[in-house]
Motif scaffolding. Structure first.
Motif, PDB file in Angstrom:
ATOM      1  N   ALA A  44       0.834  -1.212   0.000  1.00 23.32           N
ATOM      2  CA  ALA A  44       0.000   0.000   0.000  1.00 23.32           C
ATOM      3  C   ALA A  44       0.866   1.259   0.000  1.00 23.32           C
ATOM      4  CB  ALA A  44      -0.927  -0.005   1.204  1.00 23.32           C
ATOM      5  N   PRO A  45       0.619   2.201  -0.899  1.00 24.86           N
ATOM      6  CA  PRO A  45       1.490   3.380  -1.019  1.00 24.86           C
ATOM      7  C   PRO A  45       1.174   4.498  -0.035  1.00 24.86           C
ATOM      8  CG  PRO A  45      -0.174   3.436  -2.728  1.00 24.86           C
ATOM      9  CD  PRO A  45      -0.374   2.136  -1.996  1.00 24.86           C
ATOM     10  N   ASP A  46       0.013   4.466   0.590  1.00 27.69           N
ATOM     11  CA  ASP A  46      -0.339   5.541   1.516  1.00 27.69           C
ATOM     12  C   ASP A  46      -1.298   4.978   2.575  1.00 27.69           C
ATOM     13  OD1 ASP A  46      -3.150   5.786   0.439  1.00 27.69           O
ATOM     14  OD2 ASP A  46      -2.061   6.473  -1.334  1.00 27.69           O
ATOM     15  N   ARG A  47      -1.533   5.772   3.614  1.00 28.75           N
ATOM     16  CA  ARG A  47      -2.339   5.314   4.748  1.00 28.75           C
ATOM     17  C   ARG A  47      -3.763   4.993   4.334  1.00 28.75           C
ATOM     18  NH1 ARG A  47      -2.642   2.897   9.526  1.00 28.75           N
ATOM     19  NH2 ARG A  47      -0.585   3.743   9.939  1.00 28.75           N
ATOM     20  N   ARG A  48      -4.373   5.814   3.506  1.00 24.71           N
ATOM     21  CA  ARG A  48      -5.764   5.557   3.109  1.00 24.71           C
ATOM     22  C   ARG A  48      -5.872   4.236   2.357  1.00 24.71           C
ATOM     23  NH1 ARG A  48      -9.767   9.583  -0.405  1.00 24.71           N
ATOM     24  NH2 ARG A  48     -11.546   8.158  -0.466  1.00 24.71           N
ATOM     25  N   THR A  49      -4.950   3.998   1.427  1.00 23.56           N
ATOM     26  CA  THR A  49      -4.975   2.738   0.680  1.00 23.56           C
ATOM     27  C   THR A  49      -4.713   1.565   1.602  1.00 23.56           C
ATOM     28  OG1 THR A  49      -4.166   3.913  -1.279  1.00 23.56           O
ATOM     29  CG2 THR A  49      -3.989   1.521  -1.293  1.00 23.56           C
ATOM     30  N   LEU A  50      -3.791   1.735   2.541  1.00 24.98           N
ATOM     31  CA  LEU A  50      -3.513   0.674   3.512  1.00 24.98           C
ATOM     32  C   LEU A  50      -4.779   0.282   4.258  1.00 24.98           C
ATOM     33  CD1 LEU A  50      -1.317  -0.974   5.230  1.00 24.98           C
ATOM     34  CD2 LEU A  50      -1.533   0.916   6.846  1.00 24.98           C
ATOM     35  N   GLU A  51      -5.494   1.261   4.771  1.00 21.23           N
ATOM     36  CA  GLU A  51      -6.692   0.966   5.553  1.00 21.23           C
ATOM     37  C   GLU A  51      -7.754   0.269   4.704  1.00 21.23           C
ATOM     38  OE1 GLU A  51      -7.853   4.629   7.371  1.00 21.23           O
ATOM     39  OE2 GLU A  51      -6.212   4.579   8.841  1.00 21.23           O
ATOM     40  N   THR A  52      -7.902   0.701   3.452  1.00 22.77           N
ATOM     41  CA  THR A  52      -8.873   0.059   2.560  1.00 22.77           C
ATOM     42  C   THR A  52      -8.507  -1.397   2.325  1.00 22.77           C
ATOM     43  OG1 THR A  52      -9.398   2.138   1.443  1.00 22.77           O
ATOM     44  CG2 THR A  52      -9.857   0.098   0.245  1.00 22.77           C
ATOM     45  N   ARG A  53      -7.249  -1.658   2.093  1.00 25.34           N
ATOM     46  CA  ARG A  53      -6.816  -3.030   1.822  1.00 25.34           C
ATOM     47  C   ARG A  53      -6.897  -3.916   3.056  1.00 25.34           C
ATOM     48  NH1 ARG A  53      -1.691  -1.814  -2.348  1.00 25.34           N
ATOM     49  NH2 ARG A  53      -3.008  -0.834  -3.956  1.00 25.34           N
ATOM     50  N   VAL A  54      -6.622  -3.344   4.228  1.00 24.61           N
ATOM     51  CA  VAL A  54      -6.783  -4.124   5.464  1.00 24.61           C
ATOM     52  C   VAL A  54      -8.259  -4.445   5.700  1.00 24.61           C
ATOM     53  CG1 VAL A  54      -6.485  -4.134   7.963  1.00 24.61           C
ATOM     54  CG2 VAL A  54      -4.677  -3.225   6.506  1.00 24.61           C
ATOM     55  N   GLU A  55      -9.136  -3.490   5.419  1.00 27.15           N
ATOM     56  CA  GLU A  55     -10.577  -3.751   5.539  1.00 27.15           C
ATOM     57  C   GLU A  55     -10.991  -4.927   4.654  1.00 27.15           C
ATOM     58  OE1 GLU A  55     -12.554  -0.148   4.555  1.00 27.15           O
ATOM     59  OE2 GLU A  55     -11.799   0.943   6.293  1.00 27.15           O
ATOM     60  N   ALA A  56     -10.482  -4.961   3.429  1.00 29.70           N
ATOM     61  CA  ALA A  56     -10.808  -6.066   2.530  1.00 29.70           C
ATOM     62  C   ALA A  56     -10.279  -7.386   3.076  1.00 29.70           C
ATOM     63  CB  ALA A  56     -10.236  -5.790   1.141  1.00 29.70           C
ATOM     64  N   LEU A  57      -9.053  -7.392   3.586  1.00 28.93           N
ATOM     65  CA  LEU A  57      -8.477  -8.609   4.176  1.00 28.93           C
ATOM     66  C   LEU A  57      -9.277  -9.042   5.396  1.00 28.93           C
ATOM     67  CD1 LEU A  57      -6.257 -10.750   4.399  1.00 28.93           C
ATOM     68  CD2 LEU A  57      -4.877  -9.067   5.658  1.00 28.93           C
ATOM     69  N   ASP A  58      -9.637  -8.094   6.234  1.00 29.78           N
ATOM     70  CA  ASP A  58     -10.442  -8.396   7.421  1.00 29.78           C
ATOM     71  C   ASP A  58     -11.770  -9.031   7.025  1.00 29.78           C
ATOM     72  OD1 ASP A  58     -11.079  -8.273  10.227  1.00 29.78           O
ATOM     73  OD2 ASP A  58     -12.315  -6.508   9.818  1.00 29.78           O
ATOM     74  N   ARG A  59     -12.411  -8.482   6.008  1.00 29.06           N
ATOM     75  CA  ARG A  59     -13.704  -8.981   5.558  1.00 29.06           C
ATOM     76  C   ARG A  59     -13.573 -10.433   5.054  1.00 29.06           C
ATOM     77  NH1 ARG A  59     -18.187  -6.157   4.211  1.00 29.06           N
ATOM     78  NH2 ARG A  59     -16.975  -4.213   4.222  1.00 29.06           N
ATOM     79  N   VAL A  60     -12.524 -10.705   4.284  1.00 24.08           N
ATOM     80  CA  VAL A  60     -12.344 -12.047   3.727  1.00 24.08           C
ATOM     81  C   VAL A  60     -12.006 -13.052   4.820  1.00 24.08           C
ATOM     82  CG1 VAL A  60     -10.861 -13.436   2.223  1.00 24.08           C
ATOM     83  CG2 VAL A  60     -11.740 -11.224   1.427  1.00 24.08           C
ATOM     84  N   LEU A  61     -11.129 -12.678   5.733  1.00 22.19           N
ATOM     85  CA  LEU A  61     -10.788 -13.578   6.837  1.00 22.19           C
ATOM     86  C   LEU A  61     -12.017 -13.893   7.691  1.00 22.19           C
ATOM     87  CD1 LEU A  61      -7.349 -12.100   7.983  1.00 22.19           C
ATOM     88  CD2 LEU A  61      -7.725 -14.368   6.992  1.00 22.19           C
ATOM     89  N   ARG A  62     -12.817 -12.896   7.980  1.00 22.63           N
ATOM     90  CA  ARG A  62     -14.010 -13.120   8.793  1.00 22.63           C
ATOM     91  C   ARG A  62     -15.003 -14.023   8.072  1.00 22.63           C
ATOM     92  NH1 ARG A  62     -14.989  -6.938  10.557  1.00 22.63           N
ATOM     93  NH2 ARG A  62     -17.086  -7.680  11.110  1.00 22.63           N
ATOM     94  N   ALA A  63     -15.090 -13.896   6.740  1.00 20.82           N
ATOM     95  CA  ALA A  63     -16.004 -14.740   5.975  1.00 20.82           C
ATOM     96  C   ALA A  63     -15.555 -16.199   5.954  1.00 20.82           C
ATOM     97  CB  ALA A  63     -16.115 -14.217   4.543  1.00 20.82           C
ATOM     98  N   LYS A  64     -14.273 -16.453   6.244  1.00 21.84           N
ATOM     99  CA  LYS A  64     -13.759 -17.822   6.252  1.00 21.84           C
ATOM    100  C   LYS A  64     -14.055 -18.549   7.563  1.00 21.84           C
ATOM    101  CE  LYS A  64      -9.806 -18.865   4.465  1.00 21.84           C
ATOM    102  NZ  LYS A  64     -10.306 -19.771   3.424  1.00 21.84           N
ATOM    103  N   HIS A  65     -14.453 -17.804   8.608  1.00 25.83           N
ATOM    104  CA  HIS A  65     -14.780 -18.409   9.910  1.00 25.83           C
ATOM    105  C   HIS A  65     -13.623 -19.253  10.433  1.00 25.83           C
ATOM    106  CE1 HIS A  65     -18.948 -17.094   9.531  1.00 25.83           C
ATOM    107  NE2 HIS A  65     -18.932 -17.554   8.287  1.00 25.83           N
ATOM    108  N   ILE A  66     -12.450 -18.622  10.532  1.00 26.24           N
ATOM    109  CA  ILE A  66     -11.272 -19.345  11.006  1.00 26.24           C
ATOM    110  C   ILE A  66     -11.142 -19.310  12.522  1.00 26.24           C
ATOM    111  CG2 ILE A  66     -10.060 -18.843   8.859  1.00 26.24           C
ATOM    112  CD1 ILE A  66      -8.420 -16.735  10.387  1.00 26.24           C
ATOM    113  N   TRP A  67     -12.004 -18.582  13.194  1.00 27.03           N
ATOM    114  CA  TRP A  67     -11.903 -18.463  14.645  1.00 27.03           C
ATOM    115  C   TRP A  67     -13.275 -18.225  15.240  1.00 27.03           C
ATOM    116  CZ3 TRP A  67     -10.012 -13.080  16.740  1.00 27.03           C
ATOM    117  CH2 TRP A  67     -10.739 -12.053  16.142  1.00 27.03           C
TER     118      TRP A  67
END
Length: 620
Positions: free
Chosen positions: A547-570
């Motif tokens: 991620a080149p900047d803070r805003r992009t970082l946060e957007t990409r982490v949100e996407a990762l968070d959403r996908v991980l949560r949808a996998k029900h790994i915990w």
């Protein structure tokens, strides 16, 4: 003789470099700085005297003492860099790093061993110039060769976390005795690599000429940091005392820090014994992690008399990813519907009211208490990113809000509606009740789920959860093991469900590969507790790292968070945005706490307070 040879080699290398053309004769423009930030500028200029959150006039003296913690509640090794053995707490105090973080900036690091860092705009390489006068505790200089040795040795023989962390380091070269160049892999995401590599402890090459690096040992190791091991009794106590000849005591990044003459860690077999010892001065600083104790056990004489102070201090970092982690390496967890049904059986609302005195909030995100957790439906840039992987993701990622646990009644252990929903999921996954009420698959096998823990305190939480799982038809059991067994089983992924907690940084980066990346799933001892192996997760991790900047970082982490949560790994647990601490009133501390750290390393010993407590009959 080895030391003389090492010095001669350094001089020879320097002479050769002076006479030869540069190893990399490119015209890449570069900058030289005293620190580096992932995004944007630095708060502190090149001549800053100290960090804002310290007391530059803090006195030196006294002893700080903690309870020794960790998965095993014991230790049998002073080697923190390999998988073998259980390392003692506090070993980081022995070592200096090239760079250190500022705890009032989320993305910045400044030079410790490194006087300057030189790098191009794309951060594809870095040259660290070491400070003149940097020394190990035996008086030998810290040189570029030590940095080369450290990174190459950890890449080859270090614990899996180091090997994965350093996989993008392509080459390390000593340019002179005080300059070392690190080149990163051509395809690496380099935004955080300089800062990350710069925070790895630098090891003494000459020491390991006669000491086997990959061996677990109780021999005190050699470092260049402010403390040395003063005494260690395996499984009982370890004490670090200040090196009176520490080379870096007056550096701006160290002013007001490490004020205690000694720091001691006392180990106890269980929480009860530890807390009883704290109440009578067995150790001086205690952080409480159990809500029931925080709510009910702080009514003892030393607290009533004001000898011990009790505080709740703010924690501005993400609250931590704590939960029951489902081991996806196990066949019974292959279907995400099974994992979802299991997670539904944990009634947080009942647990919070009945067991936790209402002191917690439910966690749903891996980045809880931050601006990086997924909320509602994906939209904007996050949606555009997820669309790239639409054919590899379940449709509900796009059509339903980010996965959150069901809210249940605090009045009963399990809502009937939740139980019915769980049974529907299990039936859809091919699990149907047998004659004795246990779920069975088409082959007639029962759904066995074993929870493993070394903590007696978690039994009161796990057992009601297991009762709910049994009502669902799961053959759920709880196995309590001793700390050493727990450590081994966790390192070997020998569990169905394990309890764990990770503090994820304010700027997620390379550590995500070890927590959720496919490469770490089979690496023994890695923190990928769930065994996540998923190409979309891997791709999103690399997107976050790049991620080149803070805003992009946060957007990409949100996407990762959403996908991980949808996998029900915990099965997510609970959180609070603060630390619960208690300590004997013998310390001074700065006027303000750094927002991204507990700040204990900036406290100091107050002799007058100590004398007053002794005169009052405390701390005999």
């Amino acid at each position: 003789m080895a030391t003389l040879a090492r010095r001669f080699a350094s001089l020879t290398l320097a002479a050769l470099l002076a006479a030869a053309p540069p190893l990399w004769a490119d015209d890449t423009e570069s900058v030289t700085r005293h620190g580096i930030s992932a995004f944007g500028g630095l708060k502190y200029g090149p001549d800053f005297p100290h960090f804002d959150y310290v007391n530059p006039d803090a006195p030196k003296g006294g002893t700080m003492s903690f309870r020794g913690t960790g998965a095993s509640r014991t230790f049998d090794s002073l080697n923190a860099f390999i998988l073998a053995g259980e390392p003692a707490q506090g070993l980081a105090r022995l070592y200096d790093t090239l760079l250190v973080p500022a705890h009032d900036e989320p993305d910045s690091v400044y030079g410790l061993l490194a006087e300057t860092i030189t790098y191009p705009e794309d951060r594809s390489w870095v040259i660290f110039r070491l400070r003149d006068g940097a020394r190990f505790a035996d008086g030998e200089p810290v040189t570029a060769e030590d940095v080369v040795f450290t990174l190459e040795t950890l890449q080859a023989q270090g614990a899996p976390t180091y090997q994965i962390r350093l996989k993008d380091v392509a080459r390390v070269t000593a340019l002179s005795a005080r300059e070392v160049r690190i080149d990163f892999a051509d395809d690496a995401s380099t935004r955080d690599l300089i800062a990350d590599v710069g925070q790895i402890p630098v090891l003494p090459a000459h020491y390991y000429e006669t000491v086997e690096f990959a061996r677990s040992t109780m021999e005190p190791p050699l470092g260049s940091g402010p403390y040395v091991v003063d005494g260690a009794d395996a499984g009982r106590q370890i004490t670090y005392c200040r090196n009176p000849d520490y080379w870096g005591a007056d550096l701006p990044v160290n002013v007001g820090k490490d004020n205690f003459d000694c720091v001691r860690y006392e180990y106890y077999a269980d929480n009860t014994g530890a807390f009883e010892a704290f109440k009578t001065g067995g150790y001086l600083f205690h952080e409480e992690f159990t809500s029931a104790l925080w709510a009910t056990n702080y009514d003892f004489p030393a607290l009533d008399r004001g000898w011990i102070l009790r505080e709740e201090i703010a924690d501005d970092r993400p609250s931590g990813a704590q939960g029951f982690w489902l081991n996806l390496r196990r066949a019974q967890f292959a279907d995400p519907r099974v994992r979802e049904a299991i997670a539904m059986m944990f009634n947080f609302e009942w647990s919070n009211r009945t067991l936790f005195y209402g002191l917690y909030e439910r966690t749903d995100s891996f980045w809880e208490n931050s601006g990086m957790q997924a909320e509602g439906l994906p939209e904007g840039d996050e949606l555009a990113l997820l669309e790239t992987y639409r054919d590899q993701l379940p449709e509900r990622v796009f059509t339903e809000p980010a996965v959150t646990p069901p809210v249940q009644s605090p009045e009963r252990g399990l809502d009937r509606g939740t139980l019915r929903a769980g049974k529907r999921l299990m039936e859809a996954a091919g699990w149907r009740p047998g004659p004795e009420g246990l779920l069975r698959n088409a082959e007639g096998q029962t759904l066995r789920v074993e929870f493993v823990s070394a903590s007696a305190g978690f039994e009161r939480i796990v057992l009601p959860f297991i009762d709910n799982l049994k009502r669902l038809g799961v053959n759920a059991i709880y196995t309590r093991v001793d700390p050493a067994q727990m450590q081994q089983r966790q390192e070997e992924f020998d569990y169905d469900v394990v309890i764990g907690r990770f503090i994820l940084p304010l700027s997620p980066s390379i550590e995500l590969r070890t927590l959720f990346g496919s490469e770490s799933a089979a690496a023994q001892g890695s923190p990928n507790l769930a065994g996540v192996q998923d190409p979309v997760v891997d791709a999103l991790i690399e997107q976050v790292i790049a991620a080149p900047d803070r805003r992009t970082l946060e957007t990409r982490v949100e996407a990762l968070d959403r996908v991980l949560r949808a996998k029900h790994i915990w099965v997510p647990n609970w959180h609070k945005g603060s630390h619960w601490i208690a300590y004997w009133d013998v310390f001074g501390k700065p006027a303000k706490k750094p927002p991204y750290d507990r700040g204990i390393d900036y406290w100091w010993w107050d002799q007058e307070k100590y004398d007053a407590l002794k005169a009052a009959g405390a701390l005999r």
